[in-house]
Design a protein around this motif. Structure first.
Motif, mmCIF file in Angstrom:
data_model
loop_
_atom_site.group_PDB
_atom_site.id
_atom_site.type_symbol
_atom_site.label_atom_id
_atom_site.label_comp_id
_atom_site.label_asym_id
_atom_site.label_seq_id
_atom_site.Cartn_x
_atom_site.Cartn_y
_atom_site.Cartn_z
ATOM 1 N N ASN A 1 -71.583 19.160 -27.082
ATOM 2 C CA ASN A 1 -70.280 19.286 -26.563
ATOM 3 C C ASN A 1 -70.233 18.356 -25.581
ATOM 4 N N ASP A 2 -69.446 17.396 -25.465
ATOM 5 C CA ASP A 2 -69.313 16.134 -24.706
ATOM 6 C C ASP A 2 -68.184 16.057 -23.660
ATOM 7 N N GLY A 3 -67.433 17.379 -23.525
ATOM 8 C CA GLY A 3 -66.507 17.271 -22.500
ATOM 9 C C GLY A 3 -65.347 18.243 -22.591
ATOM 10 N N LYS A 4 -65.391 19.314 -23.802
ATOM 11 C CA LYS A 4 -64.434 20.123 -23.851
ATOM 12 C C LYS A 4 -64.814 21.627 -23.086
ATOM 13 N N ARG B 1 -82.747 20.161 -35.213
ATOM 14 C CA ARG B 1 -82.046 18.715 -35.040
ATOM 15 C C ARG B 1 -81.788 18.316 -33.661
ATOM 16 N N PRO B 2 -82.062 17.321 -33.004
ATOM 17 C CA PRO B 2 -82.059 16.916 -31.763
ATOM 18 C C PRO B 2 -80.417 16.586 -31.873
ATOM 19 N N ASP B 3 -80.056 16.304 -30.349
ATOM 20 C CA ASP B 3 -78.484 16.204 -30.196
ATOM 21 C C ASP B 3 -77.785 14.790 -30.857
ATOM 22 N N HIS C 1 -78.903 13.429 -33.649
ATOM 23 C CA HIS C 1 -78.816 13.767 -35.228
ATOM 24 C C HIS C 1 -77.732 14.548 -35.385
ATOM 25 N N MET C 2 -77.314 15.556 -34.541
ATOM 26 C CA MET C 2 -76.120 16.406 -34.727
ATOM 27 C C MET C 2 -75.054 15.592 -34.498
ATOM 28 N N ARG C 3 -74.817 14.862 -33.583
ATOM 29 C CA ARG C 3 -73.613 14.033 -33.602
ATOM 30 C C ARG C 3 -73.507 13.050 -34.833
ATOM 31 N N HIS C 4 -74.459 12.617 -35.281
ATOM 32 C CA HIS C 4 -74.652 11.647 -36.460
ATOM 33 C C HIS C 4 -74.072 12.628 -37.660
ATOM 34 N N ILE C 5 -74.492 13.758 -37.850
ATOM 35 C CA ILE C 5 -74.275 14.630 -38.902
ATOM 36 C C ILE C 5 -72.596 15.135 -38.770
ATOM 37 N N VAL D 1 -70.599 20.582 -18.062
ATOM 38 C CA VAL D 1 -70.600 19.914 -16.544
ATOM 39 C C VAL D 1 -72.172 20.287 -16.002
ATOM 40 N N MET D 2 -72.808 21.074 -16.852
ATOM 41 C CA MET D 2 -74.041 21.524 -16.266
ATOM 42 C C MET D 2 -75.275 20.903 -16.737
ATOM 43 N N PRO D 3 -76.105 20.052 -16.165
ATOM 44 C CA PRO D 3 -77.259 19.401 -16.640
ATOM 45 C C PRO D 3 -77.927 20.204 -17.185
ATOM 46 N N HIS D 4 -78.428 19.584 -18.699
ATOM 47 C CA HIS D 4 -79.495 20.405 -19.498
ATOM 48 C C HIS D 4 -80.289 19.521 -20.300
ATOM 49 N N GLN D 5 -81.447 20.185 -20.428
ATOM 50 C CA GLN D 5 -82.243 19.286 -21.392
ATOM 51 C C GLN D 5 -81.868 19.140 -22.748
ATOM 52 N N PRO D 6 -81.860 17.938 -23.158
ATOM 53 C CA PRO D 6 -81.374 17.622 -24.818
ATOM 54 C C PRO D 6 -82.592 18.193 -25.647
#
Length: 369
Positions: free
Chosen positions: A244-247, A215-217, A219-223, A355-360
């Motif tokens: 993970n959006d900030g922890k 699942r893409p990010d 969709h995972m947030r929605h789940i 904090v590190m940019p990464h490909q979704p």
């Protein structure tokens, strides 16, 4: 038996496993057999219908005494599919007689009523894999569409016997998002203590199927949003390695959660050993193996000599972690994920790092057989 919180609100859940066992005790996952009656697209052990079985005599005379010496007080019997082992109930009884808590991780498609009665008498608990809530999702994901109804009915029987512990779920693109709400409602209605959701990893068969089935990010947030309300209904919702959006990240459990292969090798972590066996790994699996219970008499001493994982390996030994304001509060995530991504331990767990940019995660390709 010591215990600690499994999930905290201050860190992102980064370890693929969960346990309340704490140092100096250990939990052991034991691969009692290699064969499985299903062929799951995400299986990190790449189980097939063929393979070896642990011998009951070896379990009694070598495995249990060495694990007891290693301060193991909980075990999870797994495979393959553990119910394919003819001596599974006796193995369970022997671990219980040694004073260890016993859980079984199963697809729940091969269990008889008599086995359920005996497991209840042994006070074992069941963890059942359920990866969607239809034959077109769970069943197809596991290679047996008929397996969905079998699993659901067995979960009900486990619940009636009072031995259902939790449901284990790998979200995948064969299931509709709403199925995960249905799955959690089912868990609540059956009295499951928790639902653990864990994204499809890049190990075993997952290395080949993750691009098509993961699942893409978004969709995972929605789940996660769909399933979190079940906490209010008394279900412990455990979302492992969700976006993970900030922890800051949780730490590594290697050495606390160990793994014993059917052939006897003892790993300081299940996923580290399998990550090291991927094509892209820069580590040999021997970096994470301490010995063999069938060949060595001092596995407990070898585990102690290996020490705490973070003392042996420089987790977070990179410029990003070194310059991060969250570093002192961060456990540096999962080294197995780092290894499976083709990096050396010490690199950033980039999938989880806030904090590190990464490909979704890429949008999956639908229609995989």
């Amino acid at each position: 038996m010591t215990a600690r919180p499994i999930i905290t609100g201050e860190q992102a859940a980064s370890c693929y496993f969960r346990t309340t066992v704490d140092h100096p005790h250990r939990k052991a996952l034991i691969q009692v057999c290699e064969p499985c009656n299903e062929k799951c697209a995400h299986c990190f052990v790449s189980a097939t219908k063929r393979g070896d079985y642990m011998l009951l005599d070896g379990v009694r005379k070598r495995l249990i005494p060495q694990l007891a010496e290693a301060r193991v007080n909980r075990v999870t019997l797994t495979g393959g599919e553990p119910f394919m082992h003819a001596d599974l109930l006796q193995i369970t009884a022997d671990f219980r007689a040694a004073g260890m808590g016993v859980g079984l991780c199963t697809n729940a498609t091969m269990v008889t009523d008599e086995q359920i009665r005996e497991l209840a008498a042994l006070d074992a608990h069941m963890n059942v894999s359920l990866d969607g809530f239809s034959a077109d999702s769970h069943g197809k994901f596991r290679g047996r569409p008929e397996g969905f109804d079998e699993t659901v009915e067995t979960v009900k029987r486990f619940a009636k016997a009072g031995i259902l512990q939790g449901l284990l779920c790998t979200p995948n693109n064969l299931a509709q998002d709403e199925e995960y709400r249905e799955l959690c409602a089912f868990a609540r209605d059956q009295g499951a203590k928790y639902v653990l959701m864990n994204p499809l990893g890049e190990m075993g068969r997952g290395a080949n199927s993750s691009r098509k089935l993961r699942r893409p990010d978004d969709h995972m947030r929605h789940i996660r949003d769909l399933t979190m309300p079940f906490v209010d209904d008394g279900v412990d919702m455990v979302h492992i390695r969700f976006p993970n959006d900030g922890k800051p990240l949780s730490g590594c459990e290697a050495g606390t959660i160990i793994y014993v292969f059917t052939k006897g090798e003892v790993a300081v972590c299940p996923y580290l050993a399998f990550a090291a066996r991927t094509k892209v790994s820069q580590h040999p699996d021997t970096d994470f193996l301490v010995g063999n219970v069938w060949e060595h008499d001092d596995v407990a001493a070898r585990l102690d000599a290996y020490g705490r994982f973070g003392d042996r390996w420089d987790l977070g030994g990179n410029d990003t972690c070194g310059g991060c304001a969250m570093s002192s509060r961060c456990g540096k995530g999962c080294p197995a994920a780092v290894v499976a991504a083709g990096h050396r331990i010490g690199a950033v767990d980039s999938e989880q790092c806030p904090v590190m940019p990464h490909q979704p995660r890429a949008l999956p390709v639908v229609g995989v057989s």
